[in-house]
Design a protein around this motif. Structure first.
Motif, PDB file in Angstrom:
ATOM      1  N   LYS A  86       0.846  -1.188   0.000  1.00 36.53           N
ATOM      2  CA  LYS A  86       0.000   0.000   0.000  1.00 36.53           C
ATOM      3  C   LYS A  86       0.887   1.245   0.000  1.00 36.53           C
ATOM      4  CE  LYS A  86      -3.366  -2.410   2.929  1.00 36.53           C
ATOM      5  NZ  LYS A  86      -4.114  -2.360   4.206  1.00 36.53           N
ATOM      6  N   PRO A  87       0.379   2.372  -0.478  1.00 30.78           N
ATOM      7  CA  PRO A  87       1.184   3.602  -0.446  1.00 30.78           C
ATOM      8  C   PRO A  87       1.693   3.936   0.958  1.00 30.78           C
ATOM      9  CG  PRO A  87      -0.698   3.897  -1.882  1.00 30.78           C
ATOM     10  CD  PRO A  87      -0.880   2.560  -1.218  1.00 30.78           C
ATOM     11  N   GLU A  88       0.925   3.602   1.978  1.00 30.94           N
ATOM     12  CA  GLU A  88       1.365   3.902   3.347  1.00 30.94           C
ATOM     13  C   GLU A  88       2.511   3.002   3.811  1.00 30.94           C
ATOM     14  OE1 GLU A  88      -1.758   3.328   2.289  1.00 30.94           O
ATOM     15  OE2 GLU A  88      -2.903   2.156   3.771  1.00 30.94           O
ATOM     16  N   ASP A  89       2.893   2.017   3.023  1.00 30.63           N
ATOM     17  CA  ASP A  89       4.071   1.214   3.338  1.00 30.63           C
ATOM     18  C   ASP A  89       5.356   1.892   2.860  1.00 30.63           C
ATOM     19  OD1 ASP A  89       2.146  -1.665   2.412  1.00 30.63           O
ATOM     20  OD2 ASP A  89       2.632  -0.999   4.448  1.00 30.63           O
ATOM     21  N   THR A  90       5.229   2.990   2.154  1.00 31.18           N
ATOM     22  CA  THR A  90       6.396   3.708   1.666  1.00 31.18           C
ATOM     23  C   THR A  90       7.245   4.201   2.827  1.00 31.18           C
ATOM     24  OG1 THR A  90       5.306   4.409  -0.371  1.00 31.18           O
ATOM     25  CG2 THR A  90       7.160   5.753   0.401  1.00 31.18           C
ATOM     26  N   ALA A  91       8.513   3.834   2.815  1.00 28.73           N
ATOM     27  CA  ALA A  91       9.430   4.188   3.906  1.00 28.73           C
ATOM     28  C   ALA A  91      10.812   3.634   3.584  1.00 28.73           C
ATOM     29  CB  ALA A  91       8.944   3.610   5.230  1.00 28.73           C
ATOM     30  N   THR A  92      11.761   4.038   4.393  1.00 32.31           N
ATOM     31  CA  THR A  92      13.061   3.381   4.381  1.00 32.31           C
ATOM     32  C   THR A  92      12.992   2.234   5.383  1.00 32.31           C
ATOM     33  OG1 THR A  92      14.182   5.447   3.826  1.00 32.31           O
ATOM     34  CG2 THR A  92      15.525   3.658   4.720  1.00 32.31           C
ATOM     35  N   TYR A  93      13.348   1.056   4.937  1.00 28.97           N
ATOM     36  CA  TYR A  93      13.272  -0.140   5.770  1.00 28.97           C
ATOM     37  C   TYR A  93      14.666  -0.509   6.273  1.00 28.97           C
ATOM     38  CZ  TYR A  93       8.412  -0.935   4.560  1.00 28.97           C
ATOM     39  OH  TYR A  93       7.048  -0.819   4.433  1.00 28.97           O
ATOM     40  N   TYR A  94      14.723  -0.815   7.568  1.00 26.47           N
ATOM     41  CA  TYR A  94      15.975  -1.165   8.222  1.00 26.47           C
ATOM     42  C   TYR A  94      15.871  -2.544   8.849  1.00 26.47           C
ATOM     43  CZ  TYR A  94      16.767   3.899   8.042  1.00 26.47           C
ATOM     44  OH  TYR A  94      16.928   5.202   7.636  1.00 26.47           O
ATOM     45  N   CYS A  95      16.940  -3.323   8.742  1.00 24.75           N
ATOM     46  CA  CYS A  95      16.994  -4.551   9.534  1.00 24.75           C
ATOM     47  C   CYS A  95      17.868  -4.308  10.754  1.00 24.75           C
ATOM     48  CB  CYS A  95      17.499  -5.736   8.715  1.00 24.75           C
ATOM     49  SG  CYS A  95      19.156  -5.585   8.057  1.00 24.75           S
ATOM     50  N   ALA A  96      17.559  -5.011  11.813  1.00 24.03           N
ATOM     51  CA  ALA A  96      18.263  -4.843  13.076  1.00 24.03           C
ATOM     52  C   ALA A  96      18.347  -6.192  13.766  1.00 24.03           C
ATOM     53  CB  ALA A  96      17.538  -3.827  13.961  1.00 24.03           C
ATOM     54  N   ALA A  97      19.306  -6.318  14.674  1.00 23.84           N
ATOM     55  CA  ALA A  97      19.502  -7.581  15.379  1.00 23.84           C
ATOM     56  C   ALA A  97      19.675  -7.331  16.870  1.00 23.84           C
ATOM     57  CB  ALA A  97      20.712  -8.321  14.817  1.00 23.84           C
ATOM     58  N   SER A  98      19.197  -8.286  17.642  1.00 23.37           N
ATOM     59  CA  SER A  98      19.304  -8.211  19.092  1.00 23.37           C
ATOM     60  C   SER A  98      19.955  -9.470  19.626  1.00 23.37           C
ATOM     61  CB  SER A  98      17.912  -8.049  19.710  1.00 23.37           C
ATOM     62  OG  SER A  98      17.960  -8.211  21.109  1.00 23.37           O
ATOM     63  N   ARG A  99      20.854  -9.296  20.595  1.00 18.85           N
ATOM     64  CA  ARG A  99      21.500 -10.457  21.210  1.00 18.85           C
ATOM     65  C   ARG A  99      20.598 -11.148  22.218  1.00 18.85           C
ATOM     66  NH1 ARG A  99      25.765  -6.581  21.527  1.00 18.85           N
ATOM     67  NH2 ARG A  99      25.103  -6.166  23.667  1.00 18.85           N
ATOM     68  N   ARG A 100      19.510 -10.479  22.596  1.00 23.09           N
ATOM     69  CA  ARG A 100      18.692 -11.014  23.673  1.00 23.09           C
ATOM     70  C   ARG A 100      17.759 -12.099  23.142  1.00 23.09           C
ATOM     71  NH1 ARG A 100      15.384  -7.764  28.347  1.00 23.09           N
ATOM     72  NH2 ARG A 100      14.065  -9.498  29.040  1.00 23.09           N
ATOM     73  N   SER A 101      17.765 -13.214  23.815  1.00 29.56           N
ATOM     74  CA  SER A 101      16.842 -14.292  23.491  1.00 29.56           C
ATOM     75  C   SER A 101      15.590 -14.158  24.343  1.00 29.56           C
ATOM     76  CB  SER A 101      17.497 -15.649  23.749  1.00 29.56           C
ATOM     77  OG  SER A 101      17.861 -15.760  25.105  1.00 29.56           O
ATOM     78  N   LEU A 102      14.516 -14.708  23.891  1.00 23.70           N
ATOM     79  CA  LEU A 102      13.249 -14.724  24.622  1.00 23.70           C
ATOM     80  C   LEU A 102      12.800 -13.325  25.001  1.00 23.70           C
ATOM     81  CD1 LEU A 102      13.941 -17.812  26.922  1.00 23.70           C
ATOM     82  CD2 LEU A 102      12.816 -17.736  24.687  1.00 23.70           C
ATOM     83  N   GLY A 103      13.055 -12.357  24.097  1.00 24.31           N
ATOM     84  CA  GLY A 103      12.686 -10.988  24.418  1.00 24.31           C
ATOM     85  C   GLY A 103      11.199 -10.720  24.312  1.00 24.31           C
ATOM     86  N   GLY A 104      10.538 -11.360  23.392  1.00 26.83           N
ATOM     87  CA  GLY A 104       9.104 -11.154  23.240  1.00 26.83           C
ATOM     88  C   GLY A 104       8.780 -10.011  22.309  1.00 26.83           C
ATOM     89  N   ALA A 105       7.509  -9.885  21.985  1.00 22.88           N
ATOM     90  CA  ALA A 105       7.065  -8.896  20.999  1.00 22.88           C
ATOM     91  C   ALA A 105       7.382  -7.470  21.428  1.00 22.88           C
ATOM     92  CB  ALA A 105       5.572  -9.063  20.748  1.00 22.88           C
ATOM     93  N   HIS A 106       7.072  -7.140  22.670  1.00 19.80           N
ATOM     94  CA  HIS A 106       7.296  -5.760  23.112  1.00 19.80           C
ATOM     95  C   HIS A 106       8.772  -5.412  23.077  1.00 19.80           C
ATOM     96  CE1 HIS A 106       6.758  -2.008  25.223  1.00 19.80           C
ATOM     97  NE2 HIS A 106       7.713  -2.369  26.062  1.00 19.80           N
ATOM     98  N   TYR A 107       9.602  -6.310  23.492  1.00 14.49           N
ATOM     99  CA  TYR A 107      11.046  -6.045  23.526  1.00 14.49           C
ATOM    100  C   TYR A 107      11.579  -5.809  22.122  1.00 14.49           C
ATOM    101  CZ  TYR A 107      15.952  -6.352  24.751  1.00 14.49           C
ATOM    102  OH  TYR A 107      17.268  -6.074  24.925  1.00 14.49           O
ATOM    103  N   TYR A 108      11.284  -6.711  21.217  1.00 19.25           N
ATOM    104  CA  TYR A 108      11.854  -6.627  19.871  1.00 19.25           C
ATOM    105  C   TYR A 108      11.237  -5.512  19.039  1.00 19.25           C
ATOM    106  CZ  TYR A 108      13.885 -11.166  20.979  1.00 19.25           C
ATOM    107  OH  TYR A 108      14.578 -12.186  21.576  1.00 19.25           O
ATOM    108  N   SER A 109      10.108  -5.007  19.441  1.00 24.71           N
ATOM    109  CA  SER A 109       9.482  -3.925  18.690  1.00 24.71           C
ATOM    110  C   SER A 109       9.975  -2.547  19.110  1.00 24.71           C
ATOM    111  CB  SER A 109       7.963  -3.988  18.851  1.00 24.71           C
ATOM    112  OG  SER A 109       7.598  -3.731  20.197  1.00 24.71           O
ATOM    113  N   THR A 110      10.882  -2.498  20.059  1.00 21.18           N
ATOM    114  CA  THR A 110      11.415  -1.224  20.555  1.00 21.18           C
ATOM    115  C   THR A 110      12.777  -0.966  19.939  1.00 21.18           C
ATOM    116  OG1 THR A 110      10.261  -1.581  22.651  1.00 21.18           O
ATOM    117  CG2 THR A 110      12.012   0.089  22.615  1.00 21.18           C
TER     118      THR A 110
END
Length: 127
Positions: A86-110
């Protein structure tokens, strides 16, 4: 670990793109990996994440059912398949990595919880 995102481009609404994030320096299987995006004038927002345990994936509501995150540990890459764009998906997309395991949705979405970032790849969806 160094991350490199690719696969962005210009696509019409309803089309598809597949983003890829390649890792060097360490194996991706040791990290949770997430995709974020940032549109001009807006804050960086969470899109999707894949926990390192190989089981859990998380999506922001606006992309659920349209985007799929997956990893290929043999190739040391994580992909984001984006369908029904959709047009609202227009953006610069970044990938990122976390060393923390079992972080959960809230953790990884920050964004501040992520340890490594790649340079972005531009996605533009025309109406």
């Amino acid at each position: 670990v160094q991350l490199q995102a690719s696969g962005g481009g210009l696509v019409q609404a309803g089309g598809s793109l597949r983003l890829s994030c390649a890792a060097s320096g360490r194996t991706f299987s040791d990290y949770a990996v997430a995709w974020f995006r940032q549109a001009p004038g807006k804050e960086r927002e969470f899109v999707a994440a894949d926990a390192w345990n190989g089981g859990d994936t998380y999506y922001t509501v606006s992309v659920k059912g349209r985007f799929t995150i997956s990893r290929d540990n043999a190739k040391n890459t994580v992909s984001l398949q984006m369908n029904s764009l959709k047009p609202e998906d227009t953006a610069t997309y970044y990938c990122a990595a976390s060393r923390r395991s079992l972080g959960g949705a809230h953790y990884y979405s920050t964004p501040t919880h992520m340890d490594y970032w790649g340079k972005g790849t531009q996605v533009t969806v025309s109406s």
